[in-house]
Design a protein around this motif. Sequence first.
Motif, mmCIF file in Angstrom:
data_model
loop_
_atom_site.group_PDB
_atom_site.id
_atom_site.type_symbol
_atom_site.label_atom_id
_atom_site.label_comp_id
_atom_site.label_asym_id
_atom_site.label_seq_id
_atom_site.Cartn_x
_atom_site.Cartn_y
_atom_site.Cartn_z
ATOM 1 N N ARG A 10 0.294 -1.150 -0.411
ATOM 2 C CA ARG A 10 -0.276 -0.057 0.296
ATOM 3 C C ARG A 10 0.931 1.545 -0.261
ATOM 4 N NH1 ARG A 10 -3.195 -3.034 3.564
ATOM 5 N NH2 ARG A 10 -2.949 -2.542 5.004
ATOM 6 N N ARG A 11 2.134 1.303 1.120
ATOM 7 C CA ARG A 11 3.234 1.984 0.958
ATOM 8 C C ARG A 11 3.569 2.521 -0.240
ATOM 9 N NH1 ARG A 11 6.665 0.910 3.861
ATOM 10 N NH2 ARG A 11 8.304 1.110 2.452
ATOM 11 N N ILE A 29 3.293 6.184 -2.959
ATOM 12 C CA ILE A 29 4.090 7.286 -3.890
ATOM 13 C C ILE A 29 4.498 6.519 -4.710
ATOM 14 C CG2 ILE A 29 6.754 6.283 -4.194
ATOM 15 C CD1 ILE A 29 6.819 5.685 -0.784
ATOM 16 N N ALA A 30 4.216 5.616 -6.209
ATOM 17 C CA ALA A 30 3.692 5.187 -7.357
ATOM 18 C C ALA A 30 3.057 6.250 -8.084
ATOM 19 C CB ALA A 30 3.690 3.721 -7.321
ATOM 20 N N ILE A 40 2.528 13.894 -9.834
ATOM 21 C CA ILE A 40 3.742 15.080 -10.755
ATOM 22 C C ILE A 40 3.958 14.750 -12.561
ATOM 23 C CG2 ILE A 40 5.614 15.900 -10.787
ATOM 24 C CD1 ILE A 40 5.393 14.595 -7.238
ATOM 25 N N VAL A 41 4.417 13.253 -12.874
ATOM 26 C CA VAL A 41 4.958 13.308 -14.069
ATOM 27 C C VAL A 41 3.392 13.582 -15.079
ATOM 28 C CG1 VAL A 41 5.604 11.430 -15.688
ATOM 29 C CG2 VAL A 41 6.383 11.755 -13.686
#
Length: 110
Positions: free
Chosen positions: A74-75, A79-80, A86-87
């Motif tokens: 899950r973490r 993050i991904a 952002i990309v």
Amino acid sequence: GNDKAVFFRKADDGTVQTLHIAYSPVFVTSIEPIDSSDYSRGVRPVKRLIYSLALVETEEEILLPFQQIAATTRRQTRIAMGILAIVILAAVLSIIYISYRLPHFFTLPM
């Protein structure tokens, strides 16, 4: 053969625990004479149960490694997803900027 079973017990705090037990018999093969008064008659193999080996684990202990993997997954997924957002945002802003500037290059007076 190998067997398994599930049973329940009440813990000290009053909760019911699920316990999983796996057990397996341990046999030893030896030989004994067919006729103890006449060894020339031969021997035969005999398989004898010596003991049974068992392992008992609570369900919580069995599931703990999988719960840790789930938390890590899950973490890493969060993050991904953040990096991907952002990309994508950078790509959209770049497209908007290029779309705004490109017509000015074609319409500039010479």
